[in-house]
Design an enzyme around this catalytic site. Structure first.
Site, PDB file in Angstrom:
ATOM      1  N   CYS A 142     -18.126  10.829 -33.892  1.00  0.00           N
ATOM      2  CA  CYS A 142     -17.762  11.763 -32.825  1.00  0.00           C
ATOM      3  C   CYS A 142     -16.247  11.887 -32.734  1.00  0.00           C
ATOM      4  O   CYS A 142     -15.700  12.994 -32.720  1.00  0.00           O
ATOM      5  CB  CYS A 142     -18.359  11.294 -31.492  1.00  0.00           C
ATOM      6  SG  CYS A 142     -18.026  12.438 -30.127  1.00  0.00           S
ATOM      7  N   GLU A 164     -24.031  14.915 -35.298  1.00  0.00           N
ATOM      8  CA  GLU A 164     -22.872  15.744 -34.942  1.00  0.00           C
ATOM      9  C   GLU A 164     -23.056  17.156 -35.496  1.00  0.00           C
ATOM     10  O   GLU A 164     -22.803  18.144 -34.811  1.00  0.00           O
ATOM     11  CB  GLU A 164     -21.583  15.129 -35.497  1.00  0.00           C
ATOM     12  CG  GLU A 164     -21.038  13.969 -34.690  1.00  0.00           C
ATOM     13  CD  GLU A 164     -20.510  14.415 -33.340  1.00  0.00           C
ATOM     14  OE1 GLU A 164     -19.859  15.477 -33.253  1.00  0.00           O
ATOM     15  OE2 GLU A 164     -20.758  13.695 -32.360  1.00  0.00           O
TER      16      GLU A 164
END
Length: 219
Positions: A135, A204
């Site tokens: 992230c 993601e």
């Protein structure tokens, strides 16, 4: 080669897929549909609550005072600063804080946050480091790519600026160093770290897809 570099090399195809995603390219150009960005804001707000929990739990598992202090500090920063910026984004689109807090997580958001929290509660500090890394590094790299693509300022420029800021770059560097320390201290955890890293990286990518397609439950 550091362990974080090894992970990034193994996840290079995921990074390239993120950079090529239409959400990323259109946001960089300022042409992204507002509905897609609103969906991202709402879902990422819910995601960040659990991301903060991940750092807080990691802090309780840290064995040295400095790491514990930093991890708990990041949890506070996410809640106090990053979520505040999301509330500002939301306000620009007429979305209230109450609406943000009541948003139902989309399937991908559920999958990602559930994976992170399961890793936090059941995994080692090394696995947690690897799970949280995509992230941080992903947003910095993708936003830097957006900055390279952007020709001029537009309504999404604040998003790009937030994730390419000096503050966010420094946070990403600390996270990378954290992964490297864990890789050095716990060589027996390398396979678990690699699996956690790649799972988060793939999620993601799916998060961009979720926002772009306005993913919901269809019920």
């Amino acid at each position: 080669m550091t362990f974080s570099e090894t992970l990034l090399e193994e996840g290079e195809h995921v990074w390239e897929a993120q950079k090529a995603h239409p959400f990323v390219r259109e946001l960089a150009a300022g042409t992204l549909d507002e509905a897609a960005f609103e969906h991202w804001v709402k879902q990422d707000y819910r995601y960040l609550l659990d991301y903060a929990r991940l750092f807080a739990i990691a802090g309780t598992k840290a064995r040295d005072e400095e790491t514990m202090t930093h991890l708990l500090g990041v949890a506070h920063q996410v809640l106090d600063h990053e979520m505040g910026l999301h509330r500002e984004f939301a306000a620009d689109y007429g979305i209230s804080r109450a609406e943000l807090e009541s948003v139902e997580k989309a399937p991908t958001c559920v999958a990602y946050t559930n994976f992170l929290l399961r890793t936090a509660y059941e995994g080692s500090i090394a696995e947690i480091a690897a799970a949280l890394y995509p992230c941080m590094q992903g947003y910095y790299d993708v936003a830097s790519h957006m900055a390279d693509l952007a020709d001029e300022g537009h309504r999404y420029t604040p998003f790009i600026e937030m994730y390419t800021s000096e503050e966010f770059r420094e946070a990403t560097e600390w996270c990378r160093a954290f992964v490297d320390r864990c890789g050095e201290r716990y060589p027996g955890e390398h396979d678990a770290m690699r699996e956690a890293f790649l799972t988060s990286a793939k999620l993601e990518y799916r998060f961009w897809e979720m926002a772009y397609t306005l993913e919901g439950w269809g019920l």
